[in-house]
Design a protein around this motif. Structure first.
Motif, mmCIF file in Angstrom:
data_model
loop_
_atom_site.group_PDB
_atom_site.id
_atom_site.type_symbol
_atom_site.label_atom_id
_atom_site.label_comp_id
_atom_site.label_asym_id
_atom_site.label_seq_id
_atom_site.Cartn_x
_atom_site.Cartn_y
_atom_site.Cartn_z
ATOM 1 N N VAL A 50 0.975 -1.174 0.138
ATOM 2 C CA VAL A 50 -0.255 0.019 -0.025
ATOM 3 C C VAL A 50 0.995 1.426 -0.014
ATOM 4 O O VAL A 50 1.957 1.165 0.528
ATOM 5 N N PRO A 51 0.437 2.489 -0.801
ATOM 6 C CA PRO A 51 1.230 3.523 -0.747
ATOM 7 C C PRO A 51 1.434 4.238 0.534
ATOM 8 O O PRO A 51 2.466 4.964 1.023
ATOM 9 N N ASP A 52 0.519 3.949 1.277
ATOM 10 C CA ASP A 52 0.668 4.751 2.896
ATOM 11 C C ASP A 52 -0.215 3.800 3.724
ATOM 12 O O ASP A 52 -1.536 3.601 3.495
ATOM 13 N N MET A 53 0.692 3.372 4.937
ATOM 14 C CA MET A 53 -0.118 2.562 5.811
ATOM 15 C C MET A 53 -1.260 3.279 6.758
ATOM 16 O O MET A 53 -2.069 2.871 7.355
ATOM 17 N N ARG A 54 -0.779 4.680 6.937
ATOM 18 C CA ARG A 54 -1.824 5.447 7.998
ATOM 19 C C ARG A 54 -3.287 5.300 7.705
ATOM 20 O O ARG A 54 -3.881 5.112 8.709
ATOM 21 N N PRO A 55 -3.658 5.605 6.461
ATOM 22 C CA PRO A 55 -5.102 5.292 6.386
ATOM 23 C C PRO A 55 -5.675 4.123 6.783
ATOM 24 O O PRO A 55 -6.882 4.066 7.283
ATOM 25 N N TYR A 56 -5.034 2.985 6.636
ATOM 26 C CA TYR A 56 -5.304 1.757 6.844
ATOM 27 C C TYR A 56 -5.365 1.454 8.616
ATOM 28 O O TYR A 56 -6.240 0.927 9.069
ATOM 29 N N LEU A 57 -4.447 2.113 9.338
ATOM 30 C CA LEU A 57 -4.619 2.127 10.812
ATOM 31 C C LEU A 57 -5.734 3.168 10.947
ATOM 32 O O LEU A 57 -6.446 2.730 12.041
ATOM 33 N N TRP A 58 -5.711 4.317 10.763
ATOM 34 C CA TRP A 58 -6.791 5.306 11.049
ATOM 35 C C TRP A 58 -8.267 4.812 10.720
ATOM 36 O O TRP A 58 -8.924 5.047 11.606
ATOM 37 N N GLY A 59 -8.388 3.890 9.856
ATOM 38 C CA GLY A 59 -9.708 3.427 9.470
ATOM 39 C C GLY A 59 -9.980 2.150 10.118
ATOM 40 O O GLY A 59 -11.204 1.868 9.643
ATOM 41 N N SER A 60 -9.305 1.614 10.785
ATOM 42 C CA SER A 60 -9.722 0.338 11.586
ATOM 43 C C SER A 60 -9.686 0.637 13.019
ATOM 44 O O SER A 60 -9.412 1.443 13.729
ATOM 45 N N LYS A 61 -10.486 -0.323 13.680
ATOM 46 C CA LYS A 61 -11.063 -0.402 15.051
ATOM 47 C C LYS A 61 -9.789 -0.788 16.137
ATOM 48 O O LYS A 61 -9.880 -0.129 17.157
ATOM 49 N N VAL A 62 -9.265 -1.933 15.615
ATOM 50 C CA VAL A 62 -8.381 -2.521 16.421
ATOM 51 C C VAL A 62 -6.954 -3.062 15.624
ATOM 52 O O VAL A 62 -7.597 -3.723 14.583
ATOM 53 N N SER A 63 -6.217 -2.952 16.205
ATOM 54 C CA SER A 63 -4.788 -3.348 15.420
ATOM 55 C C SER A 63 -4.476 -4.601 16.429
ATOM 56 O O SER A 63 -3.957 -4.730 17.356
ATOM 57 N N ILE A 64 -4.333 -5.692 15.467
ATOM 58 C CA ILE A 64 -4.057 -6.942 16.072
ATOM 59 C C ILE A 64 -2.521 -7.531 15.766
ATOM 60 O O ILE A 64 -1.802 -7.174 14.571
ATOM 61 N N ILE A 65 -1.782 -8.043 16.761
ATOM 62 C CA ILE A 65 -0.256 -8.590 16.619
ATOM 63 C C ILE A 65 -0.298 -9.849 17.204
ATOM 64 O O ILE A 65 0.341 -10.029 18.293
ATOM 65 N N PRO A 66 -0.790 -10.844 16.430
ATOM 66 C CA PRO A 66 -0.666 -12.256 17.159
ATOM 67 C C PRO A 66 0.654 -12.941 16.706
ATOM 68 O O PRO A 66 0.361 -14.236 16.432
ATOM 69 N N LEU A 67 1.864 -12.266 17.018
ATOM 70 C CA LEU A 67 2.955 -13.015 16.841
ATOM 71 C C LEU A 67 3.310 -13.996 17.675
ATOM 72 O O LEU A 67 3.038 -13.967 18.781
ATOM 73 N N ARG A 68 3.882 -15.386 17.383
ATOM 74 C CA ARG A 68 4.186 -16.160 18.166
ATOM 75 C C ARG A 68 5.776 -16.519 17.841
ATOM 76 O O ARG A 68 6.629 -17.177 18.897
ATOM 77 N N ILE A 69 6.347 -15.757 17.017
ATOM 78 C CA ILE A 69 7.837 -15.806 16.449
ATOM 79 C C ILE A 69 8.325 -14.524 16.296
ATOM 80 O O ILE A 69 7.576 -13.427 16.124
ATOM 81 N N GLY A 70 9.691 -14.194 16.600
ATOM 82 C CA GLY A 70 10.111 -12.754 16.664
ATOM 83 C C GLY A 70 11.199 -12.526 17.461
ATOM 84 O O GLY A 70 11.304 -13.162 18.575
ATOM 85 N N GLY A 71 11.993 -11.532 17.481
ATOM 86 C CA GLY A 71 13.001 -11.008 18.337
ATOM 87 C C GLY A 71 12.964 -9.452 18.064
ATOM 88 O O GLY A 71 12.227 -9.073 17.220
ATOM 89 N N GLY A 72 13.786 -8.821 18.869
ATOM 90 C CA GLY A 72 13.926 -7.466 18.884
ATOM 91 C C GLY A 72 12.545 -6.770 19.247
ATOM 92 O O GLY A 72 11.705 -7.148 20.204
ATOM 93 N N THR A 73 12.034 -5.724 18.643
ATOM 94 C CA THR A 73 10.717 -5.187 18.892
ATOM 95 C C THR A 73 9.895 -4.824 17.697
ATOM 96 O O THR A 73 10.632 -4.533 16.690
ATOM 97 N N ARG A 74 8.716 -4.891 17.802
ATOM 98 C CA ARG A 74 7.589 -4.739 16.665
ATOM 99 C C ARG A 74 7.533 -3.167 16.380
ATOM 100 O O ARG A 74 6.816 -2.525 17.501
ATOM 101 N N LEU A 75 7.906 -2.457 15.729
ATOM 102 C CA LEU A 75 7.513 -1.059 15.457
ATOM 103 C C LEU A 75 5.783 -0.652 15.194
ATOM 104 O O LEU A 75 5.540 0.336 15.491
ATOM 105 N N LYS A 76 5.338 -1.756 14.801
ATOM 106 C CA LYS A 76 3.872 -1.603 14.366
ATOM 107 C C LYS A 76 3.026 -1.510 15.690
ATOM 108 O O LYS A 76 1.692 -0.971 15.695
ATOM 109 N N VAL A 77 3.814 -1.825 16.904
ATOM 110 C CA VAL A 77 3.162 -1.447 18.113
ATOM 111 C C VAL A 77 2.977 -0.019 18.396
ATOM 112 O O VAL A 77 1.738 0.645 18.527
#
Length: 397
Positions: free
Chosen positions: A286-313
């Motif tokens: 998508v050209p810009d993620m912000r409208p998708y965030l602004w237009g949604s009610k809840v952001s989900i982050i169901p990660l079971r794998i990963g390291g570091g930190t998630r910027l999406k939070v």
């Protein structure tokens, strides 16, 4: 300071979390310091080198086209990875041309600081001793979690082998580096305990709080949003897990719930998992993620794998979108569970938290408001880059 910064890729188009973190850091550093940026660059990417002036004084592009992970052409590399001491996730970014450019820069210029951005860049340094290693993840942790979560015995053996190789390689590079910058206290502690690294400190993840601030009105997109690079294995696993085990539980309570999966290069496994599921949209890039965030009610982050930190939070927090996450999804970040975001580690818990947020607009507003204040007060790029800058100053050549 005059800084040589070496990265495995240019920073535009900006569609990966690591790019966002590096870009935010470099833009701040470039305001006060001379930055020479060297990076590998895909032959199809003209935007990256063209926009390098936004965060660097000089830039050096080295052509490099890693074989896509989903391509059959990667099979010889997979076979070689079984016998090579260097893990595949690192060796695919080795370039003799970049190695030569780094050596030339170090011979021709007198730098105050040298930054190796990501472990994947390490094979391109003939010596790691002058370099500060910017570790966006503890890579070993990611591969260990892959091995733990996969249901395939063949993948479990491969991931386990790569995890062992990564542990040996990552420990060696971290110990040889001039200093290591981790992105969380948890990662820094892992490096001390698992790799016997003594020269390590953490710098918090930042966020562009001003550009992400929600507008007065936003066009509706969906109830739930998941954002991220959809060819990254932890994100692929997260969406398979959510669509198969969590989303049906949400739709039992709220049958018309919608979900948007937004991010570049959706893997075939994500597309298969989403196929035929009512209310699910997979956007691709998508050209810009912000409208998708602004237009949604809840952001989900169901990660079971990963390291570091998630910027999406922090991005979701700055965008005013309440978050439901697993503990791993929010790992290493500063937050108060139940106040700044909601945690659910089993499918039932995660689904219940989603339903709670979707049913209660006042609850959503309270959690989102707490989170926005948290990131605005503590995690702007200007604030966190001061910590990064201080470490570079303390470890000048």
């Amino acid at each position: 300071m005059k800084i040589l910064w070496v990265s495995p890729f240019f920073l535009h188009p900006t569609d990966r979390g690591g790019q966002i973190r590096t870009l935010g850091t470099l833009k701040e550093l470039h305001k006060r310091h001379e930055v020479h940026f060297c990076a590998l660059n895909a032959s199809s990417n003209t935007e990256g080198p063209q926009r390098a002036g936004e965060y660097s004084t000089r830039s050096f592009a080295v052509p490099h086209d890693p074989i896509p992970r989903a391509s059959l052409r990667i099979l010889p590399q997979l076979f070689q990875a079984i016998f090579s001491p260097i893990p595949l996730a690192v060796s695919r970014y080795h370039s003799t041309a970049l190695e030569r450019v780094i050596a030339e820069r170090l011979a021709e210029e007198r730098y105050d600081s040298v930054v190796c951005d990501f472990l994947a860049c390490a094979p391109n340094f003939r010596e790691m001793e002058p370099a500060v290693l910017f570790q966006h993840n503890v890579e070993t942790t990611i591969w260990q979690r892959h091995a733990e979560q996969t249901s395939s015995s063949l993948r479990r053996r491969f991931f386990g082998l790569q995890a062992r190789k990564m542990a040996a390689y990552e420990a060696q590079i971290c110990r040889r580096s001039r200093f290591v910058i981790a992105v969380s206290d948890i990662d820094a502690s892992r490096m001390r305990n698992d790799f016997s690294v003594t020269r390590v400190a953490s710098v918090s993840t930042g966020v562009d709080v001003d550009s992400l601030a929600p507008p007065p009105h936003a066009d509706p997109v969906s109830d739930l949003i998941f954002s991220g690079s959809m060819d990254w294995l932890p994100n692929i696993d997260a969406m398979e897990f959510f669509l198969k085990e969590i989303f049906p539980l949400v739709q039992q309570e709220l049958p018309r719930t919608t979900l948007t999966i937004a991010g570049r290069a959706p893997d075939e496994r994500v597309l298969r998992a989403a196929e035929g599921v009512a209310g699910v949209t997979v956007t691709g890039s998508v050209p810009d993620m912000r409208p998708y965030l602004w237009g949604s009610k809840v952001s989900i982050i169901p990660l079971r794998i990963g390291g570091g930190t998630r910027l999406k939070v922090y991005e979701s927090m700055a965008a005013g979108v309440p978050i439901v996450s697993t503990t791993i999804g929010a790992e290493g970040l500063t937050y108060t569970p139940g106040r700044d975001l909601l945690i659910g580690d089993t499918p039932q818990q995660f689904a219940q938290q989603c339903v709670r947020m979707l049913r209660d607009a006042d609850d959503r507003a309270a959690v989102a408001g707490n989170a926005m204040r948290l990131v605005r007060d503590n995690f702007s790029w200007a604030a966190v880059t001061q910590e990064f800058e201080a470490i570079l100053q303390q470890n000048r050549l």
